[in-house]
Design a protein around this motif. Structure first.
Motif, short mmCIF file in Angstrom:
data_model
loop_
_atom_site.label_atom_id
_atom_site.label_comp_id
_atom_site.label_asym_id
_atom_site.label_seq_id
_atom_site.Cartn_x
_atom_site.Cartn_y
_atom_site.Cartn_z
N ARG A 231 -41.50 23.71 -47.86
CA ARG A 231 -42.07 24.08 -49.16
C ARG A 231 -41.30 25.23 -49.80
N PRO B 55 -46.92 26.36 -54.88
CA PRO B 55 -47.69 25.49 -55.78
C PRO B 55 -48.89 24.81 -55.13
N TYR B 56 -48.74 24.34 -53.88
CA TYR B 56 -49.85 23.64 -53.24
C TYR B 56 -51.05 24.56 -53.04
N GLU B 57 -50.76 25.86 -52.75
CA GLU B 57 -51.87 26.81 -52.56
C GLU B 57 -52.51 27.20 -53.88
N ASN B 58 -51.70 27.28 -54.93
CA ASN B 58 -52.26 27.59 -56.24
C ASN B 58 -53.32 26.56 -56.64
N LYS B 59 -53.07 25.31 -56.30
CA LYS B 59 -54.06 24.26 -56.60
C LYS B 59 -55.32 24.45 -55.76
N GLN B 60 -55.13 24.82 -54.48
CA GLN B 60 -56.29 25.05 -53.61
C GLN B 60 -57.12 26.22 -54.10
N GLU C 128 -43.95 24.91 -43.90
CA GLU C 128 -43.83 26.03 -44.84
C GLU C 128 -42.38 26.24 -45.26
#
Length: 710
Positions: free
Chosen positions: A396, A655-660, A393
Motif C-alpha cells: 500500500r 486511502p483504505y484507512e481514510n475510508k474506514q 502495508e
C-alpha cells in the motif's frame, strides 16, 4: 475476542510444549511432594541450561525465598533466621528427596509472625506521629538487618508506617488548602489531619491483611516453588492452578479494565506496558515505569495501599466493569506523586496490528510502519499474521510512491518466531535470518528461502530498551546484512531465549490431587547470523540516541539469574550491496544527534529520573519532606518543554484507512493521536533524515514481488 488472538498478549518468544519427556508419568498421594517431583524432573530434562542442585543453589534459593516472604524485614526476627539457617545449604538435598521440612517450618513461623504483626501495627497506629522531629527513613531493605527484639520490631513498623502516613498527611493538607481556597469546608487542625492520615494508613493495612488472610497454604507453597525455579533463569515460572486460569484468560484477547500491564519487583507494582487503544492509552497520562501506590474505587471508600500486596490481588482491585472509575495513586517516573482517575472499558487488542502512514520530507514521500507485536494465529498460520500484514502495508505504501521506509519496533516485546523469519525475508533476496540452539542438539538455521524482495529501498529500524526477543532477531538480522540502519537506545532488552509452557497435569498418572498448574521454562537460545547471542547484550544501535529509560535498569541483564551471553559459529550469508554510503550515513546521523538540543534535554531528563528513582533516604520531618517534594516538582518543570517539541512534518493515513475512518470514529481518534505523536517524535524525525541521506545503487522497484513466502 476471536480464538486467533489468544496469544497476542505474549511479550516473549513462547510456545506451548509437546515435550518428548512428558511420556514419563508420576504419581504421589502428597500433592506438594508430587509437584516438586514434577518440576525438578522437567527442569532437569527440558531446561536449556539445567542447574546443579548443590549447596550454592541451596543458598540462593534460601536467600531469595526469605526475601520474597519478608521483603521489608518486618515479620521475621534474627532468631528466626538463625533457626532457618540450619537449612541454608541443605535445600538441594531436600528438593531431591521431595522433603518439605524447610517449607513447613518457614510457613508455620510466617503465619505466627503475621498474626503477631497485626497487634504491632495497630498499636503503632493508635499513637500520634510527630512530624516535627528530625528523622530519616531508608528504603534500602536489602541491607536492613533483621531485628532482635519486640521493641526493635515495633520501632521498625513505626518507621515504615510513619513513612506511609506522611504521604497521606501531605495529601490531606493539600486537599484542605484547595478546599479553603474554594470556601468549601471548615479548616481542620493539624492534629485532626494527622489522625485522619493514620486512620487511612490503618485502613490500608487492614485491607492488606484481609488479602493475606485469604491466602491458603498452596499460595505460600507456590512462592517456595518459584523461589526454586526462578534460580534457573528469569523467564522460568510456575503457574499455580488459579494463576494458570488467569494466564489462560489473559491469552483470550480482551478484558475489562484500564488497559495496562503490571509487573511486581520486590514489593512495588509498576506499569510495564500501556495497551494501545485502551482507556489508559486514550487518556495519555499513565506511563511505563509509573509505580502504583494505592487503588481507590469510584466511591467514598478509602484508597487501598497495594505496596506489599500480591500482584494478582492488586490487579483484581484495578480491573472492573466497563464505565466504572478507578483512582490510582502513582509515583511517577519523575518521582512526583499524583492521583489519576481512569474510566474502565473493554480493552481489545486491535492496536496490536501493524499500522502505517506516509509523510513528505524535502519533497520525498516516506513510509512509517509501527509494529507493536509479532502476532500470529498459532492454530492457523495462514490467517492474519504480522509478516503478511507488513507485506500488505508495504504494498500500500509503495502505491503511494514512498522512497524510504521506517519500521518502528520500539516497545515491541516480541512474539512468533516464524513471523520474524518471514518478515525479514521481505527485505532480502534469500538467506539465514536467525540461528536456534536447543541444549544437546545441533544448531538450526532458519532461512528465508523466497527469492522475492518486497522492499529493496532505504530502511531504518527504530528500537529502544523495551524492544525484545523477536524484535531483536529482526533488527539484528537487518544489521548483520547491513540492510537497515538501526536507530535507538544503546542496546535493546537483551532477551535471547525461547520458553515453552507445559501443563503439568499431562504428566500425572490417575491424578486425584486436583489441578497441578503449569510450568513455563526456557528451552532454547537464539543467535544472530553473525554467531553472537542477543542474550544480555541485545542489539546495539548503529546510531545511539538517549531516551528517558537510558539510565534505568529495565533490561535482561538487570534481572536475576539471566542466562549468559555466548557465541556460536556464524551462518553463511552475503552482505546487502545496494547502499554504497551505509557507513557515511551513520556518521552524518551521529553528528546530527550530538548537536540536537531536544536530545540533550532528553538525556538530562533521563539522568534526573535515574537520580530520583535511586533515592533511598527520606525525611520523616514534614517540613523537610514537603521541601523535597517542591524541589522535585520545580526540577520537573525544567523538562515540561520536552512535550512542546514539534516538527513541521505531517503524517497521513493511507486511502483504505481514510475510508474506514469515515464510519469508525474510534479508529479516527487512534490515528489522529498516532499522527500527532509522530509529529512530536525526534526519533522519527531523525529516521527520516537518515532515509533522505541513504543513496541506492539502483532505483526502488515500483512493483511488489508477489512470490508467496514458503
Amino acid at each position: 475476542m476471536k480464538r486467533n488472538y489468544k496469544l497476542l498478549l505474549l511479550v516473549l518468544l513462547l510456545a506451548f510444549a509437546s515435550c518428548s519427556f512428558t511420556t514419563k508419568k508420576f504419581s504421589d498421594p502428597d500433592k506438594d511432594k508430587l509437584l516438586v517431583q514434577l518440576i525438578t524432573y522437567v527442569l532437569d530434562q527440558g531446561h536449556f541450561s539445567p542447574k546443579d542442585l548443590n549447596d550454592s543453589f541451596s543458598e540462593q534459593v534460601f536467600d531469595d525465598y526469605l526475601e520474597q516472604l519478608d521483603p521489608f524485614k518486618r515479620y521475621f526476627y534474627e532468631s528466626d533466621i538463625k533457626e532457618f539457617a540450619a537449612y541454608k545449604d541443605k535445600l538441594d538435598d531436600q528438593i531431591k528427596a521431595y522433603d518439605l521440612s524447610f517449607f513447613n517450618l518457614t510457613h508455620e513461623r510466617l503465619l505466627q509472625r503475621l498474626e503477631e504483626s497485626k497487634q504491632v501495627y495497630k498499636e503503632v497506629l493508635s499513637e500520634p506521629f510527630n512530624f516535627n522531629i528530625k528523622e530519616d527513613f531508608s528504603t534500602d531493605y536489602k541491607d536492613l538487618p533483621y531485628v532482635n527484639s519486640k521493641k526493635e520490631m515495633k520501632n521498625r513498623w513505626r518507621q515504615q508506617l510513619k513513612f506511609s502516613t506522611i504521604a497521606n498527611y501531605d495529601d490531606l493538607i493539600s486537599q484542605q488548602e484547595n478546599a479553603v481556597k474554594n470556601n468549601s469546608e471548615k479548616p481542620k487542625s493539624l492534629s485532626e489531619i494527622e489522625k485522619e492520615a493514620r486512620e487511612t494508613t490503618l485502613k490500608s493495612l487492614d485491607e492488606l491483611y484481609d488479602f493475606i488472610d485469604d491466602r491458603q497454604r498452596q499460595d505460600w507453597f507456590s512462592v517456595y516453588i518459584n523461589a526454586i525455579v526462578e534460580e534457573f533463569d528469569p523467564h522460568t515460572f510456575y503457574f499455580a492452578p488459579e494463576e494458570k486460569d488467569r494466564f489462560d484468560v489473559a491469552m483470550s484477547g480482551n478484558f475489562e479494565g484500564i488497559g495496562a500491564r503490571l509487573q511486581k519487583k520486590m514489593d512495588v507494582i509498576t506499569i510495564n506496558e500501556i495497551i494501545s487503544g485502551g482507556p489508559a492509552w486514550r487518556q495519555n497520562k499513565l506511563e511505563v515505569g509509573d509505580q502504583i501506590l494505592k487503588v481507590k474505587q469510584d466511591s467514598d471508600e478509602p484508597a487501598v495501599n497495594v505496596v506489599g500486596m500480591r500482584l494478582d490481588d492488586a490487579v483484581k482491585l484495578i480491573k472492573g466493569p466497563k464505565g466504572t472509575d478507578v483512582i490510582l495513586t502513582l509515583k511517577k517516573v519523575n518521582g512526583t506523586i499524583e492521583d489519576l482517575r481512569i474510566t474502565r472499558d473493554v480493552v481489545e487488542l486491535e492496536e496490536t496490528y501493524a499500522k502505517s502512514s506516509t509523510v513528505i520530507k524535502d519533497g520525498k514521500t516516506f513510509g512509517v510502519i509501527n509494529l507493536p507485536k509479532f502476532y500470529v494465529d498459532f492454530e492457523d498460520y495462514n490467517k492474519r499474521n504480522a509478516a503478511s500484514d507488513i507485506k500488505l502495508e508495504i504494498e500500500r505504501l509503495k502505491a503511494e510512491g514512498i522512497e524510504g521506509l521506517v519500521l518502528d519496533l520500539r516497545n515491541n516485546g516480541g512474539g512468533s518466531l516464524q513471523t520474524v523469519v518471514d518478515m525479514a525475508g521481505l527485505f532480502i533476496k534469500e538467506g539465514p535470518i536467525v540461528q536456534v540452539k536447543t541444549a544437546g542438539e545441533p544448531k538450526e538455521v532458519l532461512n528465508d528461502k523466497d527469492r522475492s524482495i518486497v522492499w529493496d529501498g532505504p530502511l531504518v529500524i527504530l528500537v529502544n530498551e523495551l524492544s525484545a526477543s523477536a524484535s531483536e532477531i529482526l533488527a539484528a538480522a537487518m544489521q548483520d546484512y547491513k540492510r537497515a540502519i538501526v536507530i535507538g537506545s544503546k542496546q535493546t532488552y537483551g532477551k535471547g531465549t525461547v520458553q515453552n509452557v507445559l501443563d503439568l497435569n499431562r504428566m500425572v498418572r490417575n491424578n486425584t490431587n486436583g489441578d497441578m498448574g503449569a510450568l513455563k521454562f526456557t528451552t532454547q537460545k537464539f543467535y544472530r547470523i553473525n554467531g553472537g547471542s542477543t542474550q544480555l547484550e541485545g542489539v546495539k544501535s548503529d546510531v545511539v540516541v538517549p531516551d528517558r529509560y537510558s539510565y534505568i535498569n529495565v533490561g535482561e541483564k538487570d534481572q536475576e539469574n539471566p542466562l549468559a551471553w555466548d557465541k556460536i559459529e556464524p551462518a553463511d550469508y552475503t552482505l546487502w550491496e545496494n547502499y554504497f554510503d551505509y557507513n557515511s550515513t551513520i556518521e552524518k546521523s551521529k553528528e546530527r544527534m550530538a548537536n540536537n538540543e531536544q536530545l540533550k534535554l532528553i538525556d538530562q531528563n533521563a539522568q534526573w529520573v535515574k537520580k530520583i528513582r535511586d533515592r533511598e533516604i527520606y525525611s520523616l520531618n514534614y517540613d523537610d519532606y514537603k521541601a523535597t517534594l517542591k524541589l522535585n516538582e520545580e526540577e520537573a518543570k525544567r523538562f515540561d518543554k520536552l512535550s512542546d517539541y514539534k516538527t513541521n512534518l505531517t503524517f497521513k493515513s493511507l486511502p483504505y484507512e481514510n475510508k474506514q475512518m469515515e464510519i469508525d470514529s474510534v479508529l479516527k481518534q487512534k490515528r489522529e493521536r498516532w499522527h500527532e505523536s509522530l509529529s512530536q517524535d525526534v526519533y522519527i524525525e531523525e529516521a527520516l533524515n537518515v532515509l533522505n541521506d541513504l543513496k541506492m545503487a539502483y532505483p526502488v522497484k515500483t512493483k511488489v514481488a508477489t512470490n508467496a513466502k514458503q
